[in-house]
Motif scaffolding. Structure first.
Motif, PDB file in Angstrom:
ATOM      1  N   UNK A  84       0.840  -1.203   0.000  1.00  0.00           N
ATOM      2  CA  UNK A  84       0.000   0.000   0.000  1.00  0.00           C
ATOM      3  C   UNK A  84       0.876   1.254   0.000  1.00  0.00           C
ATOM      4  N   UNK A  94      -3.185   4.950   1.470  1.00  0.00           N
ATOM      5  CA  UNK A  94      -3.425   5.231   2.885  1.00  0.00           C
ATOM      6  C   UNK A  94      -3.082   6.679   3.193  1.00  0.00           C
ATOM      7  N   UNK A 110      -2.217   9.959   5.478  1.00  0.00           N
ATOM      8  CA  UNK A 110      -1.660  10.303   6.797  1.00  0.00           C
ATOM      9  C   UNK A 110      -1.899  11.789   6.976  1.00  0.00           C
ATOM     10  N   UNK A 169      -1.337  15.201   8.369  1.00  0.00           N
ATOM     11  CA  UNK A 169      -0.306  15.948   9.099  1.00  0.00           C
ATOM     12  C   UNK A 169      -0.882  17.149   9.830  1.00  0.00           C
ATOM     13  N   UNK A 196       6.521  19.848   9.811  1.00  0.00           N
ATOM     14  CA  UNK A 196       5.452  18.998   9.257  1.00  0.00           C
ATOM     15  C   UNK A 196       5.825  18.467   7.871  1.00  0.00           C
ATOM     16  N   UNK A 222       8.832  17.755   6.853  1.00  0.00           N
ATOM     17  CA  UNK A 222       9.810  16.680   7.082  1.00  0.00           C
ATOM     18  C   UNK A 222       9.091  15.391   7.498  1.00  0.00           C
ATOM     19  N   UNK A 223       8.074  15.528   8.359  1.00  0.00           N
ATOM     20  CA  UNK A 223       7.277  14.348   8.726  1.00  0.00           C
ATOM     21  C   UNK A 223       6.627  13.740   7.481  1.00  0.00           C
ATOM     22  N   UNK A 259       8.228  11.031   5.323  1.00  0.00           N
ATOM     23  CA  UNK A 259       8.268   9.621   5.730  1.00  0.00           C
ATOM     24  C   UNK A 259       7.259   8.799   4.925  1.00  0.00           C
ATOM     25  N   UNK A 275       3.860  15.880  17.700  1.00  0.00           N
ATOM     26  CA  UNK A 275       3.590  14.726  16.834  1.00  0.00           C
ATOM     27  C   UNK A 275       4.913  14.089  16.401  1.00  0.00           C
ATOM     28  N   UNK A 314       6.681  10.859  13.925  1.00  0.00           N
ATOM     29  CA  UNK A 314       6.426   9.960  12.799  1.00  0.00           C
ATOM     30  C   UNK A 314       7.294   8.717  13.001  1.00  0.00           C
ATOM     31  N   UNK A 366      -1.955  -5.920   5.813  1.00  0.00           N
ATOM     32  CA  UNK A 366      -1.854  -5.885   4.354  1.00  0.00           C
ATOM     33  C   UNK A 366      -0.628  -5.146   3.888  1.00  0.00           C
ATOM     34  N   UNK A 367       0.386  -5.090   4.717  1.00  0.00           N
ATOM     35  CA  UNK A 367       1.590  -4.337   4.400  1.00  0.00           C
ATOM     36  C   UNK A 367       2.726  -4.845   5.276  1.00  0.00           C
ATOM     37  N   UNK A 421       3.758   3.647   8.061  1.00  0.00           N
ATOM     38  CA  UNK A 421       4.163   4.906   8.691  1.00  0.00           C
ATOM     39  C   UNK A 421       3.010   5.372   9.575  1.00  0.00           C
ATOM     40  N   UNK A 436       1.653   8.422  12.412  1.00  0.00           N
ATOM     41  CA  UNK A 436       1.861   9.703  13.099  1.00  0.00           C
ATOM     42  C   UNK A 436       1.237   9.571  14.481  1.00  0.00           C
ATOM     43  N   UNK A 486      10.563  10.430  17.557  1.00  0.00           N
ATOM     44  CA  UNK A 486      10.418  10.663  16.125  1.00  0.00           C
ATOM     45  C   UNK A 486      11.425   9.790  15.363  1.00  0.00           C
ATOM     46  N   UNK A 487      10.976   9.217  14.239  1.00  0.00           N
ATOM     47  CA  UNK A 487      11.807   8.404  13.334  1.00  0.00           C
ATOM     48  C   UNK A 487      12.187   7.043  13.902  1.00  0.00           C
TER      49      UNK A 487
END
Lengths: 398, 82
Positions: A172, A214, A216, A218, A231, A233-234, A237, B1, B3, B17-18, B22, B24, B69-70
């Protein structure tokens, strides 16, 4: 400024399919196949009966009524390798294996039973009547499904017929969505004066899901470089990042400048279309970055024209090449003189055997409700300056 | 937040299914919260919850470990066999 078709070509030649994952068949609905499926066996695997009735030799029932002794019964799923003797009939069920010596099945409705041991064939049949041949659906070693094909319920059925428990599909694709602008507030807070709600991120999120990816979320980046930077930079990902900006050029520049500063290579900015002209496409490594205009209609139109085909390609699908366009008669004249490709919100109807289309009302790019009323986009290419009532135009369904 | 990248193996990969996802998440988030978020999206995850081992950046961590983060988080279902 580049034209819409060049912009689309640039995008499609830049983005690449993501990697693949092996999933069980039950989980693979909606994914794109990453392998070619060759049939390891015939489907159906053997000649079988299409009806409940009597297995016969066609040449022995050319003169009817013909009374034949019943030599046995073959049920569906029975592994018996039966053989039909000369001058005999066998009772056979739908799906059961055809016995050797038989080349036709007379359906039960065309027969009578004078006693328990005999059948009277009331209608003559030709060789092959009611026989489903082995491999008639899919022949062994034939290509049953193509790579890049979307797995719909019917493809799941084909894979199950072939005994595939696991399939290799493209994984996905994740898409980060960022709204920008001080005037935007999220939908879970009361609306302060002078602010507007963040409708674009929700529309885009729904469009992303509708495409099979999918989203995401932000959230909202205010016009503050550090917030915007964090944001964005996020967003890197994810496999793709969509920003949707305010209307003013100055504000849009802030997003553009930050994307550049963070290493996004801008492939183009501004496309010769209406609505949606200030649209940007760039890349960050192997991530696609789309800067969409802030007007809700522009945002949705540019998603459909540019982001969706890109996501389809990233998902491994070949559907981007096959957008369906329908010809329809326009019900009123339209003039334009700006040399842009226009995407007008339209209402398409089937009337007296032909497709007719009319404008869905205001074409101003902030009127989202007209998109809700519309069921298609009317496409007016760059060179067109006028269409008259009754002219044929191309439309894309929404 | 923050990631984070969640790596999924075996039955969990099939459930989601993956092979990776990723996510948040709020700051100061713990793996327990991450699993709760996943359960909302994939209710089948619930039955795995008591059995999962969690690794962050390739080291096993407890459920109350604080995520950053990360981070790369692996959710590892029990390995069956005798």
């Amino acid at each position: 400024m580049i034209n819409a078709l060049e912009a689309r070509d640039t995008i499609l030649s830049t983005v690449q399919p993501v990697n693949t994952v092996t999933l069980s068949l039950e989980r693979s609905l909606g994914y794109i196949l990453a392998e070619e499926i060759l049939a390891g066996e015939n489907i159906p695997p053997f000649d079988n009966s299409a009806m409940d009735g009597f297995a016969v030799s066609a040449q022995e029932v050319q003169h009817v009524p013909q009374i034949l002794p019943i030599a046995g019964e073959i049920a569906a799923g029975s592994p018996v390798n039966a053989r039909l003797g000369q001058g005999e009939a066998m009772r056979i069920m739908t799906g059961a294996k055809i016995p050797a010596g038989c080349d036709a099945v007379v359906q039960q409705e065309w027969t009578e039973l004078p006693d328990e041991q005999h059948v009277s064939i009331m209608k003559s049949v030709n060789s092959g009547h009611n026989i489903r041949l082995a491999g008639a659906d899919i022949r062994k070693d034939e290509r049953a499904l193509n790579k890049h094909q979307r797995l719909r319920p019917q493809e799941i059925g084909v894979l199950a017929s072939l005994g595939k428990r696991f399939v290799e599909v493209y994984r996905q694709v994740s898409v980060a969505i960022l709204s920008t602008g001080n005037e935007i507030v999220d939908i879970n807070v009361p609306l302060p004066e002078g602010k507007i709600r963040n409708s674009n991120a929700y529309t885009l999120s729904a469009l992303v899901k509708d495409t099979g990816c999918e989203p995401l979320m932000l959230g909202i980046a205010a016009d503050d470089p550090s917030d915007l930077k964090e944001k964005i930079v996020k967003g890197f990902s994810a496999d793709a990042l969509i920003t949707t900006g305010g209307v003013s050029v100055g504000k849009y520049d802030l997003v553009m400048e930050m994307l550049k500063e963070l290493g996004v290579e801008i492939k183009f900015w501004k496309v010769n279309i209406k609505p949606g002209m200030p649209m940007m496409f760039g890349v960050h490594g192997n991530k696609a970055v789309f800067g969409l205009p802030g007007n809700p209609v522009s945002s949705m139109v540019t998603f459909l024209q540019f982001v969706k085909p890109a996501l389809q390609r990233m998902m491994g699908s070949d559907e981007a090449k096959a957008t369906v366009k329908l010809p329809a008669q326009i019900e009123h004249e339209i003039t334009k003189s700006d040399g842009k490709r226009h995407f007008m919100r339209g209402i398409l109807e089937h009337r007296n055997g032909s497709l007719v289309v009319r404008s869905a009302g205001s074409q101003v790019s902030n009127i989202l409700s007209s998109l809700s009323k519309a069921n298609c986009l009317i496409i007016l290419p760059e060179e067109i300056t006028r269409v008259n009532e009754g002219d044929v135009v191309e439309v894309e369904l929404l | 937040m923050i990631s984070v990248k969640v790596k999924l193996f075996a039955a969990l990969r099939d459930l989601v299914g993956n092979d990776e996802k990723i996510m948040l998440l709020p700051n100061e988030c713990q793996p327990a919260t991450l699993i709760e978020v996943l359960i909302v999206e994939y209710p089948g995850m619930k039955e795995w919850k008591p059995h999962l081992r969690i690794a962050v950046n390739w080291e096993y961590v407890p459920l109350d470990h604080v995520l950053h983060d990360k981070d790369e988080i692996a959710l590892i279902p029990p390995v069956s066999g005798g």
